[in-house]
Design an enzyme around this catalytic site. Structure first.
Site, PDB file in Angstrom:
ATOM      1  N   LYS A  37     -10.891   1.026  -2.517  1.00 26.40           N
ATOM      2  CA  LYS A  37     -11.583   1.579  -1.356  1.00 26.40           C
ATOM      3  C   LYS A  37     -10.881   2.846  -0.875  1.00 26.40           C
ATOM      4  O   LYS A  37      -9.757   3.149  -1.276  1.00 26.40           O
ATOM      5  CB  LYS A  37     -11.632   0.547  -0.235  1.00 26.40           C
ATOM      6  CG  LYS A  37     -10.260   0.168   0.316  1.00 26.40           C
ATOM      7  CD  LYS A  37     -10.355  -0.849   1.431  1.00 26.40           C
ATOM      8  CE  LYS A  37      -8.963  -1.191   1.963  1.00 26.40           C
ATOM      9  NZ  LYS A  37      -9.017  -2.104   3.115  1.00 26.40           N
ATOM     10  N   ARG A 132     -11.606 -10.071  12.792  1.00 27.24           N
ATOM     11  CA  ARG A 132     -12.231  -8.819  12.394  1.00 27.24           C
ATOM     12  C   ARG A 132     -13.579  -9.204  11.788  1.00 27.24           C
ATOM     13  O   ARG A 132     -14.426  -9.763  12.469  1.00 27.24           O
ATOM     14  CB  ARG A 132     -11.300  -8.074  11.423  1.00 27.24           C
ATOM     15  CG  ARG A 132     -11.420  -6.577  11.440  1.00 27.24           C
ATOM     16  CD  ARG A 132     -10.314  -5.906  10.654  1.00 27.24           C
ATOM     17  NE  ARG A 132     -10.277  -6.317   9.244  1.00 27.24           N
ATOM     18  CZ  ARG A 132      -9.447  -5.810   8.343  1.00 27.24           C
ATOM     19  NH1 ARG A 132      -8.574  -4.887   8.699  1.00 27.24           N
ATOM     20  NH2 ARG A 132      -9.476  -6.218   7.084  1.00 27.24           N
ATOM     21  N   HIS A 164      -9.169 -12.897   4.953  1.00 23.42           N
ATOM     22  CA  HIS A 164      -8.102 -11.887   4.902  1.00 23.42           C
ATOM     23  C   HIS A 164      -7.011 -12.274   5.891  1.00 23.42           C
ATOM     24  O   HIS A 164      -7.299 -12.700   7.015  1.00 23.42           O
ATOM     25  CB  HIS A 164      -8.673 -10.513   5.253  1.00 23.42           C
ATOM     26  CG  HIS A 164      -7.789  -9.378   4.851  1.00 23.42           C
ATOM     27  ND1 HIS A 164      -7.382  -9.176   3.552  1.00 23.42           N
ATOM     28  CD2 HIS A 164      -7.234  -8.361   5.578  1.00 23.42           C
ATOM     29  CE1 HIS A 164      -6.622  -8.086   3.489  1.00 23.42           C
ATOM     30  NE2 HIS A 164      -6.518  -7.579   4.709  1.00 23.42           N
ATOM     31  N   ARG A 220      -6.250 -10.273  -4.370  1.00 15.48           N
ATOM     32  CA  ARG A 220      -6.728  -8.912  -4.138  1.00 15.48           C
ATOM     33  C   ARG A 220      -5.523  -8.016  -3.871  1.00 15.48           C
ATOM     34  O   ARG A 220      -4.828  -8.187  -2.870  1.00 15.48           O
ATOM     35  CB  ARG A 220      -7.665  -8.850  -2.928  1.00 15.48           C
ATOM     36  CG  ARG A 220      -8.875  -9.761  -3.008  1.00 15.48           C
ATOM     37  CD  ARG A 220      -9.794  -9.552  -1.797  1.00 15.48           C
ATOM     38  NE  ARG A 220      -9.093  -9.666  -0.536  1.00 15.48           N
ATOM     39  CZ  ARG A 220      -8.923 -10.800   0.144  1.00 15.48           C
ATOM     40  NH1 ARG A 220      -9.388 -11.947  -0.332  1.00 15.48           N
ATOM     41  NH2 ARG A 220      -8.264 -10.800   1.290  1.00 15.48           N
ATOM     42  N   TYR A 264       4.301  27.207  16.420  1.00 14.95           N
ATOM     43  CA  TYR A 264       3.718  27.182  17.762  1.00 14.95           C
ATOM     44  C   TYR A 264       4.632  26.489  18.763  1.00 14.95           C
ATOM     45  O   TYR A 264       5.188  25.422  18.494  1.00 14.95           O
ATOM     46  CB  TYR A 264       2.375  26.456  17.735  1.00 14.95           C
ATOM     47  CG  TYR A 264       1.297  27.158  16.947  1.00 14.95           C
ATOM     48  CD1 TYR A 264       0.912  28.454  17.261  1.00 14.95           C
ATOM     49  CD2 TYR A 264       0.656  26.517  15.899  1.00 14.95           C
ATOM     50  CE1 TYR A 264      -0.096  29.093  16.542  1.00 14.95           C
ATOM     51  CE2 TYR A 264      -0.342  27.140  15.173  1.00 14.95           C
ATOM     52  CZ  TYR A 264      -0.714  28.434  15.508  1.00 14.95           C
ATOM     53  OH  TYR A 264      -1.696  29.059  14.789  1.00 14.95           O
ATOM     54  N   CYS A 311       1.330  23.061  11.382  1.00 15.87           N
ATOM     55  CA  CYS A 311       0.094  23.790  11.689  1.00 15.87           C
ATOM     56  C   CYS A 311      -1.039  23.277  10.799  1.00 15.87           C
ATOM     57  O   CYS A 311      -0.860  22.377   9.983  1.00 15.87           O
ATOM     58  CB  CYS A 311       0.305  25.279  11.457  1.00 15.87           C
ATOM     59  SG  CYS A 311       1.714  25.970  12.343  1.00 15.87           S
ATOM     60  N   ASP A 313      -2.595  24.662   8.272  1.00 16.77           N
ATOM     61  CA  ASP A 313      -2.516  24.994   6.855  1.00 16.77           C
ATOM     62  C   ASP A 313      -1.090  25.171   6.349  1.00 16.77           C
ATOM     63  O   ASP A 313      -0.900  25.445   5.166  1.00 16.77           O
ATOM     64  CB  ASP A 313      -3.262  26.307   6.576  1.00 16.77           C
ATOM     65  CG  ASP A 313      -4.606  26.350   7.254  1.00 16.77           C
ATOM     66  OD1 ASP A 313      -5.447  25.509   6.922  1.00 16.77           O
ATOM     67  OD2 ASP A 313      -4.802  27.214   8.133  1.00 16.77           O
TER      68      ASP A 313
END
Length: 374
Positions: A37, A132, A164, A220, A264, A311, A313
């Site tokens: 997944k 869940r 689970h 699993r 920054y 930042c 990038d």
């Protein structure tokens, strides 16, 4: 010749296969499902699915129907389970593609049956304490009754029952015993209703490694297959090899004086003359801002600190007085065999889990596969 990727995740398929073999050896009497997944935890769903099958994984597991259909479209034809869908999902397409679905409520089971053009293969999920997905209490009793009725009428084939674990990465947590007991009672309730599916499964990666009583018919394995222990203190670091190495190259190197502020907000200021290296990755590529002034990378065989704010990038490392040049290799994380940081190191630096570190990598990362069928 293809240009070298600016950001590259090198995926070691031989290590992946060895991890699967090691996990299978922990549960020799059980079938094994490799979970792919979330784009195989950031490693690339199609290639990792193919490698998992080659390594002996009987089953593959995904969360969504879209993920499952993408594997079928890529040529996978083996046993495949998915487990998370909202009302109106493409149940019919999934059934036609031979995908096993999960029902967690009477309503979901009814929708699956109504949407299918032929008899669907369905596994039932019981909520044993994770709170869940899955049915619990009276809802489980109602789901069992509905499933028994639908199977008797030839409208569905119930192939499995599963749950689970919430605390398997803490082997001594009392919730593990409670959930296992609830699961066995749920299986008994199925049997009393005339349902005896071939697959009972409860164990995730952590339970596969530490809790043999949960192995049952199938285990699993998710994060452990990619070489990352589900918790840093389980003691399996030497059994499993991290599969991904994330690397790039320095885009610029510059000498700066004492007092130079970096990035920054000037959250880091050089207290002496030093050399800075510019790394062309940032939060747009999945590098957490929380790593600012906390994480380490490897340049020239040595670990160097990330300085200043991450930042979108790019980020900056302090190289000190070490010789360095534009284009030098930068390793963000890898197996750790050569002293480089690991995904777990990055998780510790950013107050998260290694699952998130590898899964959140952005679309500018090019995956390169080595070994195995590559």
């Amino acid at each position: 010749m293809m240009p070298t990727p600016q950001i590259e995740a090198v995926i070691d398929l031989d290590a992946f296969g060895a991890n699967i073999a090691a996990l299978a050896a922990c549960a020799p009497s059980s079938a094994l499902m490799t979970v792919v997944k979330a784009d195989a935890y950031g490693h690339g769903r199609v290639r990792m699915a193919r490698a998992a099958r080659a390594a002996g994984s009987t089953w593959l597991g995904v969360a969504t129907i879209d993920e499952a259909l993408a594997l079928r479209q890529a040529g996978d034809s083996g046993p495949l389970l998915c487990w998370l869908a909202v009302p109106g999902a493409a149940y019919g397409a999934a059934v036609e593609a031979g995908i096993e679905l999960t029902a967690s409520s009477v309503e979901q089971l009814d929708e699956i049956v109504a949407a299918a053009g032929r008899r669907p293969r369905v596994q039932l999920k019981v909520d044993t304490g994770l709170s869940r997905n899955g049915a619990r209490g009276d809802e489980w009793t109602a789901l069992v009754a509905a499933a028994a009725s639908a199977q008797a009428a030839g409208r569905v084939e119930i192939t499995g029952v599963w749950s689970h674990l919430a605390c398997a990465d803490e082997p001594d947590h009392p919730a593990n015993d409670v959930q296992e007991s609830v699961f066995r009672a749920a299986v008994d309730e199925l049997a009393a209703a005339g349902l005896s599916p071939d697959l009972r499964h409860l164990a995730n990666s952590a339970a596969t490694l530490t809790r043999p009583s949960t192995h049952l018919d199938l285990v699993r394995v998710g994060i452990a297959a990619y070489g990352i222990p589900p918790a840093p203190d389980l003691g399996y670091e030497t059994t499993l090899t991290p599969v991904m190495t994330l690397r790039t190259r320095l885009a610029q190197v510059k000498r700066v004086p004492a007092g130079a502020g970096v990035s920054y907000g000037h959250q880091w200021v050089a207290d002496h003359e030093t050399t800075l290296g510019l790394v062309p990755m940032g939060y747009g590529d999945g590098i957490a801002v929380a790593a600012s002034n906390r994480a380490e990378l490897q340049v020239g065989g040595a670990r160097v600190p990330l300085v200043g704010r991450v930042c979108m990038d790019q980020l900056v490392v302090d190289l000190g007085d070490a010789p360095a040049g534009r284009g030098d290799l930068v390793t963000l994380f890898g197996p750790g065999h050569d002293g480089e940081p690991t995904a777990q190191d990055w998780a510790a630096a950013t107050d998260t889990i290694a699952y998130e570190v590898v899964t959140r990598l952005g679309g500018r990362t090019v995956r390169t596969y080595r070994g195995g069928e590559a």
